[in-house]
Design a protein around this motif. Structure first.
Motif, PDB file in Angstrom:
ATOM      1  N   THR A  20      22.465  44.519  73.800  1.00 61.67           N
ATOM      2  CA  THR A  20      21.699  44.094  72.616  1.00 61.67           C
ATOM      3  C   THR A  20      20.717  45.188  72.184  1.00 61.67           C
ATOM      4  O   THR A  20      20.498  45.387  70.994  1.00 61.67           O
ATOM      5  CB  THR A  20      20.928  42.776  72.864  1.00 61.67           C
ATOM      6  OG1 THR A  20      20.087  42.935  74.022  1.00 61.67           O
ATOM      7  CG2 THR A  20      21.867  41.609  73.067  1.00 61.67           C
ATOM      8  N   PHE A  21      20.167  45.912  73.163  1.00 62.98           N
ATOM      9  CA  PHE A  21      19.265  46.994  72.763  1.00 62.98           C
ATOM     10  C   PHE A  21      20.037  48.103  72.046  1.00 62.98           C
ATOM     11  O   PHE A  21      19.556  48.690  71.074  1.00 62.98           O
ATOM     12  CB  PHE A  21      18.500  47.564  73.971  1.00 62.98           C
ATOM     13  CG  PHE A  21      17.655  48.733  73.560  1.00 62.98           C
ATOM     14  CD1 PHE A  21      16.493  48.532  72.823  1.00 62.98           C
ATOM     15  CD2 PHE A  21      18.043  50.030  73.837  1.00 62.98           C
ATOM     16  CE1 PHE A  21      15.737  49.609  72.378  1.00 62.98           C
ATOM     17  CE2 PHE A  21      17.293  51.109  73.401  1.00 62.98           C
ATOM     18  CZ  PHE A  21      16.126  50.890  72.669  1.00 62.98           C
ATOM     19  N   ALA A  22      21.276  48.387  72.532  1.00 62.33           N
ATOM     20  CA  ALA A  22      22.080  49.422  71.868  1.00 62.33           C
ATOM     21  C   ALA A  22      22.327  49.049  70.405  1.00 62.33           C
ATOM     22  O   ALA A  22      22.248  49.896  69.510  1.00 62.33           O
ATOM     23  CB  ALA A  22      23.406  49.602  72.606  1.00 62.33           C
ATOM     24  N   LEU A  23      22.581  47.766  70.147  1.00 57.45           N
ATOM     25  CA  LEU A  23      22.811  47.320  68.765  1.00 57.45           C
ATOM     26  C   LEU A  23      21.536  47.508  67.929  1.00 57.45           C
ATOM     27  O   LEU A  23      21.583  48.016  66.793  1.00 57.45           O
ATOM     28  CB  LEU A  23      23.246  45.850  68.760  1.00 57.45           C
ATOM     29  CG  LEU A  23      23.505  45.251  67.384  1.00 57.45           C
ATOM     30  CD1 LEU A  23      24.677  45.953  66.705  1.00 57.45           C
ATOM     31  CD2 LEU A  23      23.804  43.744  67.489  1.00 57.45           C
ATOM     32  N   HIS A  24      20.387  47.102  68.510  1.00 56.99           N
ATOM     33  CA  HIS A  24      19.111  47.290  67.813  1.00 56.99           C
ATOM     34  C   HIS A  24      18.910  48.775  67.477  1.00 56.99           C
ATOM     35  O   HIS A  24      18.578  49.137  66.340  1.00 56.99           O
ATOM     36  CB  HIS A  24      17.972  46.777  68.700  1.00 56.99           C
ATOM     37  CG  HIS A  24      16.593  47.098  68.215  1.00 56.99           C
ATOM     38  ND1 HIS A  24      16.096  46.642  67.007  1.00 56.99           N
ATOM     39  CD2 HIS A  24      15.585  47.826  68.764  1.00 56.99           C
ATOM     40  CE1 HIS A  24      14.852  47.079  66.848  1.00 56.99           C
ATOM     41  NE2 HIS A  24      14.520  47.806  67.889  1.00 56.99           N
ATOM     42  N   ALA A  25      19.149  49.628  68.462  1.00 55.79           N
ATOM     43  CA  ALA A  25      18.903  51.059  68.268  1.00 55.79           C
ATOM     44  C   ALA A  25      19.844  51.649  67.211  1.00 55.79           C
ATOM     45  O   ALA A  25      19.435  52.490  66.401  1.00 55.79           O
ATOM     46  CB  ALA A  25      19.062  51.786  69.603  1.00 55.79           C
ATOM     47  N   LEU A  26      21.107  51.189  67.191  1.00 50.90           N
ATOM     48  CA  LEU A  26      22.057  51.682  66.186  1.00 50.90           C
ATOM     49  C   LEU A  26      21.578  51.352  64.773  1.00 50.90           C
ATOM     50  O   LEU A  26      21.576  52.200  63.879  1.00 50.90           O
ATOM     51  CB  LEU A  26      23.423  51.021  66.405  1.00 50.90           C
ATOM     52  CG  LEU A  26      24.452  51.766  67.243  1.00 50.90           C
ATOM     53  CD1 LEU A  26      25.578  50.846  67.635  1.00 50.90           C
ATOM     54  CD2 LEU A  26      25.001  52.972  66.475  1.00 50.90           C
TER      55      LEU A  26
END
Ligand code: HEM
Length: 334
Positions: A20-26
């Motif tokens: 979920t953090f990777a999605l936020h960062a993208l």
């Protein structure tokens, strides 16, 4: 050692946090990149199709990015509640300043895409787009400051409180920001290649390829500085994720080279796959480092709510798909 060794019951939460953090960062990367492109366009005067696509998608992109921040926010609290709460209380107004700043930034994005502002002179347009960009960089800096203070030792917290400081200073804050700004260039390049690929034409694709390559270079520079600061920690704790990140950099780099060479379809696909894997790998490296340096929240055994969380993920996805279909069905009425 892998991130998921010796986790007890935490593996599921940790995996969700990484993803979920990777999605936020993208999504945040796309927003930072699009705001930067719109600002540079306003500075240079005139207009171009990529700037138009960026301005059009920015408000939606920011809304999606903020929404995607909620899931990791919950998961960070499940895993590191005491640290997150301590850092937030110590930063106090300094941290909460992100709320009015985000509201102002959001407003500037809507203003920036209006026809009225397009007719304004260069200085006024620069103020609108540059103001939004400054707001988002401030928010990025603040999250990094929060993350760094939350990972610091209790002695640092005591000194921070005793001196009545609101701001936490640490050399890694600037280094992390450089990494995130570089990665933002890659997320923006792939996002815009999909959203505005045909509009931008060959010249536009070449420029997006160059942005992606530039972003990778900046991110690698920042990562090098961080690795220097953290020393052996990175290789020892996040070895597999570092290898995955290196492979993803190579794939994304080739993709951006193809884009820059005018090969839209192949370049876009390869760069997108590389960038997505890169963000997941960076997110895993970040969590490996934290898991290695700080203790877990002590009371995790009593933590509950994963089934409920998953239920709401499903309900959320269903609601979003339903809204999207509704809008699509009624597009002709707009
Ligand atoms: C323009 C708005 C935003 C920007 C530019 C931004 C940027 C960032 C950056 C750069 C980080 C990485 C920190 C680090 O690795 O040191 C981060 C982490 C994070 N952000 Fe955002 N963010 C934004 C808005 C939000 C919002 C509104 C939320 C909550 C709803 C949120 C939730 C989080 C969470 C939970 C983390 C992880 C913190 C941690 O692991 O310690 N972000 N953000």
């Amino acid at each position: 050692m892998s991130l998921f060794d010796d986790l007890g019951g935490r593996g599921g939460y940790l995996l969700l946090l990484v993803l979920t953090f990777a999605l936020h960062a993208l999504l945040i990367g796309f927003v930072l990149g699009a705001a930067a492109w719109a600002t540079v366009r306003a500075l240079r005067g005139g207009d171009d199709p990529i700037a138009g696509v960026s301005r059009d998608w920015l408000p939606f992109g920011l809304g999606a990015a903020i929404t995607a921040g909620v899931a990791p926010l919950l998961l960070v609290q499940v895993l590191y509640q005491h640290r997150m709460y301590t850092a937030t209380l110590l930063l106090s107004h300094r941290f909460m300043a992100i709320v009015p700043v985000l509201i102002a930034g959001f407003y500037l994005l809507y203003l920036g895409k209006s026809e009225r502002v397009q007719a304004w002179n260069r200085v006024r347009r620069l103020l609108v787009h540059g103001g939004a960009l400054a707001a988002f960089v401030f928010v990025a800096w603040t999250w990094i400051e929060e993350h760094t203070l939350a990972s610091a030792s209790p002695e640092v917290w005591v000194a921070h409180y005793a001196e009545g400081r609101l701001v936490h200073r640490d050399p890694v804050i600037a280094q992390r920001l450089v990494v995130w700004l570089g990665l933002a260039g890659t997320a923006y390049a792939v996002g815009t290649a999909w959203l505005g690929g045909t509009l931008a034409g060959n010249a536009g694709m070449r420029r997006l390829g160059a942005v992606g390559l530039g972003g990778l270079t900046v991110a690698l520079g920042g990562a090098g500085a961080l690795a220097w600061t953290y020393g052996n920690d990175v290789a020892a704790t996040a070895g597999r994720a570092v290898v995955l990140a290196a492979l993803a950099v190579v794939a994304a780099g080739f993709g951006f080279l193809l884009l820059a060479g005018g090969k839209l379809r192949a370049g876009r696909r390869l760069a997108t796959a590389g960038v997505i894997v890169l963000f997941v790998a960076v997110s895993a490296i970040r969590e490996s480092m934290r898991a290695h340096r700080v203790e877990w929240r002590g009371t995790l055994d009593g933590a509950q709510g994963l089934p409920l969380f998953l239920l709401f993920v499903v309900l959320g996805v269903v609601a979003i798909v339903w809204c999207a279909r509704l809008v699509r069905r009624h597009l002709d009425r707009v």
